[in-house]
Design an enzyme around this catalytic site. Structure first.
Site, PDB file in Angstrom:
ATOM      1  N   SER A  34      -5.273 -43.555 -46.522  1.00 55.68           N
ATOM      2  CA  SER A  34      -6.214 -43.602 -47.643  1.00 55.68           C
ATOM      3  C   SER A  34      -6.315 -45.043 -48.095  1.00 55.68           C
ATOM      4  O   SER A  34      -5.446 -45.860 -47.775  1.00 55.68           O
ATOM      5  CB  SER A  34      -5.666 -42.748 -48.787  1.00 55.68           C
ATOM      6  OG  SER A  34      -6.356 -43.039 -49.992  1.00 55.68           O
ATOM      7  N   TYR A  45       1.650 -40.512 -54.491  1.00 59.21           N
ATOM      8  CA  TYR A  45       0.614 -40.411 -53.449  1.00 59.21           C
ATOM      9  C   TYR A  45       0.487 -41.728 -52.681  1.00 59.21           C
ATOM     10  O   TYR A  45       0.478 -41.738 -51.449  1.00 59.21           O
ATOM     11  CB  TYR A  45      -0.718 -40.014 -54.095  1.00 59.21           C
ATOM     12  CG  TYR A  45      -1.874 -39.857 -53.116  1.00 59.21           C
ATOM     13  CD1 TYR A  45      -2.002 -38.712 -52.345  1.00 59.21           C
ATOM     14  CD2 TYR A  45      -2.850 -40.845 -52.987  1.00 59.21           C
ATOM     15  CE1 TYR A  45      -3.075 -38.559 -51.451  1.00 59.21           C
ATOM     16  CE2 TYR A  45      -3.919 -40.707 -52.104  1.00 59.21           C
ATOM     17  CZ  TYR A  45      -4.032 -39.567 -51.340  1.00 59.21           C
ATOM     18  OH  TYR A  45      -5.083 -39.416 -50.464  1.00 59.21           O
TER      19      TYR A  45
HETATM   20  N1  LIG Z   1     -10.957 -36.958 -50.625  1.00 61.34           N
HETATM   21  C1  LIG Z   1     -10.653 -38.238 -50.789  1.00 61.34           C
HETATM   22  O1  LIG Z   1     -11.093 -38.891 -51.719  1.00 61.34           O
HETATM   23  C2  LIG Z   1      -9.737 -38.914 -49.810  1.00 61.34           C
HETATM   24  C3  LIG Z   1      -9.724 -40.315 -49.775  1.00 61.34           C
HETATM   25  C4  LIG Z   1      -8.874 -40.942 -48.880  1.00 61.34           C
HETATM   26  C5  LIG Z   1      -8.040 -40.203 -48.062  1.00 61.34           C
HETATM   27  N2  LIG Z   1      -8.064 -38.840 -48.125  1.00 61.34           N
HETATM   28  C6  LIG Z   1      -7.154 -38.097 -47.263  1.00 61.34           C
HETATM   29  O2  LIG Z   1      -7.911 -37.365 -46.337  1.00 61.34           O
HETATM   30  C7  LIG Z   1      -7.214 -36.175 -45.993  1.00 61.34           C
HETATM   31  C8  LIG Z   1      -8.125 -34.974 -46.201  1.00 61.34           C
HETATM   32  O3  LIG Z   1      -8.513 -34.945 -47.555  1.00 61.34           O
HETATM   33  P1  LIG Z   1      -9.638 -33.959 -48.105  1.00 61.34           P
HETATM   34  O4  LIG Z   1     -10.248 -34.635 -49.254  1.00 61.34           O
HETATM   35  O5  LIG Z   1     -10.479 -33.477 -46.994  1.00 61.34           O
HETATM   36  O6  LIG Z   1      -8.708 -32.774 -48.654  1.00 61.34           O
HETATM   37  P2  LIG Z   1      -9.072 -31.235 -48.938  1.00 61.34           P
HETATM   38  O7  LIG Z   1      -8.212 -30.811 -50.049  1.00 61.34           O
HETATM   39  O8  LIG Z   1     -10.554 -31.073 -49.055  1.00 61.34           O
HETATM   40  O9  LIG Z   1      -8.603 -30.522 -47.592  1.00 61.34           O
HETATM   41  C9  LIG Z   1      -7.267 -30.535 -47.207  1.00 61.34           C
HETATM   42  C10 LIG Z   1      -6.979 -29.318 -46.364  1.00 61.34           C
HETATM   43  O10 LIG Z   1      -5.594 -29.369 -45.998  1.00 61.34           O
HETATM   44  C11 LIG Z   1      -5.031 -28.080 -46.138  1.00 61.34           C
HETATM   45  N3  LIG Z   1      -3.589 -28.162 -46.358  1.00 61.34           N
HETATM   46  C12 LIG Z   1      -2.940 -28.628 -47.463  1.00 61.34           C
HETATM   47  N4  LIG Z   1      -1.617 -28.522 -47.309  1.00 61.34           N
HETATM   48  C13 LIG Z   1      -1.413 -27.989 -46.087  1.00 61.34           C
HETATM   49  C14 LIG Z   1      -0.239 -27.658 -45.340  1.00 61.34           C
HETATM   50  N5  LIG Z   1       0.982 -27.830 -45.873  1.00 61.34           N
HETATM   51  N6  LIG Z   1      -0.380 -27.156 -44.099  1.00 61.34           N
HETATM   52  C15 LIG Z   1      -1.616 -26.973 -43.562  1.00 61.34           C
HETATM   53  N7  LIG Z   1      -2.763 -27.260 -44.227  1.00 61.34           N
HETATM   54  C16 LIG Z   1      -2.646 -27.767 -45.465  1.00 61.34           C
HETATM   55  C17 LIG Z   1      -5.758 -27.471 -47.310  1.00 61.34           C
HETATM   56  O11 LIG Z   1      -5.682 -26.048 -47.288  1.00 61.34           O
HETATM   57  C18 LIG Z   1      -7.195 -27.994 -47.114  1.00 61.34           C
HETATM   58  O12 LIG Z   1      -7.944 -27.111 -46.321  1.00 61.34           O
HETATM   59  C19 LIG Z   1      -5.960 -36.174 -46.862  1.00 61.34           C
HETATM   60  O13 LIG Z   1      -4.879 -36.671 -46.133  1.00 61.34           O
HETATM   61  C20 LIG Z   1      -6.322 -37.097 -47.990  1.00 61.34           C
HETATM   62  O14 LIG Z   1      -5.176 -37.670 -48.564  1.00 61.34           O
HETATM   63  C21 LIG Z   1      -8.911 -38.181 -48.966  1.00 61.34           C
END
Ligand SMILES: NC(=O)c1ccc[n+]([C@@H]2O[C@H](COP(=O)([O-])OP(=O)(O)OC[C@H]3O[C@@H](n4cnc5c(N)ncnc54)[C@H](O)[C@@H]3O)[C@@H](O)[C@H]2O)c1
Ligand SMILES: *[C@@H]1O[C@H](CO)[C@@H](O)[C@H](O)[C@H]1NC(C)=O
Length: 328
Positions: free
Chosen positions: A203, A216
């Site tokens: 991230s 985080y």
């Molecule tokens: N959304 C943002 O702003 C952002 C920015 C930078 C990085 N990220 C990173 O990108 C990645 C995806 O983020 P997102 O926004 O799509 O998240 P999201 O919450 O939309 O989706 C995450 C998915 O992971 C699943 N999950 C959570 N814990 C789990 C576990 N223990 N085992 C299996 N599945 C599990 C959830 O059920 C969900 O379907 C993450 O690593 C997040 O930190 C997100």
């Protein structure tokens, strides 16, 4: 008395030659170090020219149809969009999520694009035993995977003192330790095939520290360190030309993960669309990029800022003034 003096003289002479030998050996060593450094320096200059040259060339993107790609957290957000993109590119996609219902939804959407090449498995990737069992099942039912996309992540967002111990452990279990369990499970499969690609979603919080995100950020920096170290280990071993690594640092994305985003320049640095993020990730994968921010320019801005005194970076951070508010 005289004899004694002769002896002394002899040993003094010997000592002197020894010293001269020592000194000349040191000089030789230093000369060698300097010449080796000179060679490295010239190589670095050539690499610089090479990179400049590459900027103006059209990127060669590798074919990913037929790859077996396992995506963690495919039930929602960036993971779901990745599953759809990879399916559209003709890869075999294995969707893994803890949320069975959402994962089935991703499966259905992907199958509408392409029949018979998408699979869904329910698994908590923070649980090592569950991941190892999953690996055996996927190998038997789908085959050995060649691409691993470590995408799961959770984001508790509040001041440090308001994080519970339980929450801190959970965010490390999911955002960091899960990577070790999936690597343990799937890296050997890549080595057996003599090829593979590991993609980790860190991230922008793995590039700069941000308020309300102390644990985080720690997890996202951890992923960065893990990938850099793994890159070294692979680079020094027999798989250096066969196993690729890509670490991705996306800016805030509109998936619902950021509950209360704070954005100062919505038109320039507003929330990203998860479809765009997935597209950028697939492109980074296909061009074997080692690390990238989304948008790509942020990595360069950060790298240049790190050369300046800390206070200069802070001034820029205050100007950009974007991040997340507490979710409590
Ligand atoms: N959304 C943002 O702003 C952002 C920015 C930078 C990085 N990220 C990173 O990108 C990645 C995806 O983020 P997102 O926004 O799509 O998240 P999201 O919450 O939309 O989706 C995450 C998915 O992971 C699943 N999950 C959570 N814990 C789990 C576990 N223990 N085992 C299996 N599945 C599990 C959830 O059920 C969900 O379907 C993450 O690593 C997040 O930190 C997100
Ligand atoms: C990624 O790193 C490897 C070294 O392991 C290097 O050979 C390769 O050129 C790098 N990729 C890019 C796109 O810079």
């Amino acid at each position: 008395m005289r004899n004694y003096n002769v002896e002394e003289e002899k040993s003094r002479k010997q000592k002197a030659t020894r010293n001269t030998n020592k000194t000349s050996k040191r000089i030789m060593d230093i000369m060698q170090d300097i010449s080796e450094f000179f060679v490295v320096f010239v190589k670095i200059l050539l690499e610089l020219l090479h990179s400049l040259f590459e900027k103006f060339m059209t990127k060669k993107l590798k074919d990913i149809s037929g790859e077996i790609i396992l995506i963690t957290g495919a039930g929602h957000g960036i993971g779901r969009e990745l599953a759809l993109h990879y399916t559209a590119w003709g890869s075999v996609v294995v969707c893994v999520d803890i949320n069975e219902k959402n994962n089935e939804e991703t499966l259905k959407k992907a199958q509408r694009l392409m029949q018979n090449s998408v699979y869904a498995y329910t698994c908590d990737v923070a649980n090592r035993d569950a991941v190892l069992k999953l690996a055996a099942k996927v190998e038997a039912e789908v085959g050995r995977i060649s691409v691993l996309v470590n995408n799961v992540g959770i984001m508790p967002t509040h001041p440090l003192e308001q994080h519970t111990a339980e929450e801190i452990r959970r965010v490390f279990d999911i955002n960091v330790l899960s990577h070790f369990w999936t690597l343990e499970a799937f890296l050997p499969q890549m080595k057996q095939q003599g090829r593979g690609h590991i993609i980790c979603i860190s991230s922008i919080a793995g590039v700069v520290g941000l308020t309300n995100l102390v644990p985080y950020c720690a997890t996202k920096y951890a992923v960065r360190g893990m990938m850099e170290a793994l890159h070294e280990e692979i680079r020094e071993g027999p798989y250096k030309d066969f196993i690729k690594l890509t670490v991705v640092y996306p800016y805030m994305t509109n998936t619902g993960l950021c509950k209360r985003p704070k954005v100062k320049f919505p038109s320039m640095l507003g929330l990203l669309d998860p479809k765009e993020v997935a597209k950028h990730i697939v492109e980074a994968h296909r061009s074997n990029v080692n690390e990238t921010t989304i948008p790509g320019s942020l990595l360069h801005v950060n790298n240049w800022c790190r050369l300046l005194p800390l206070r200069c970076g802070l001034l820029l951070k205050d100007y950009i003034d974007s991040g997340v508010e507490s979710d409590l």
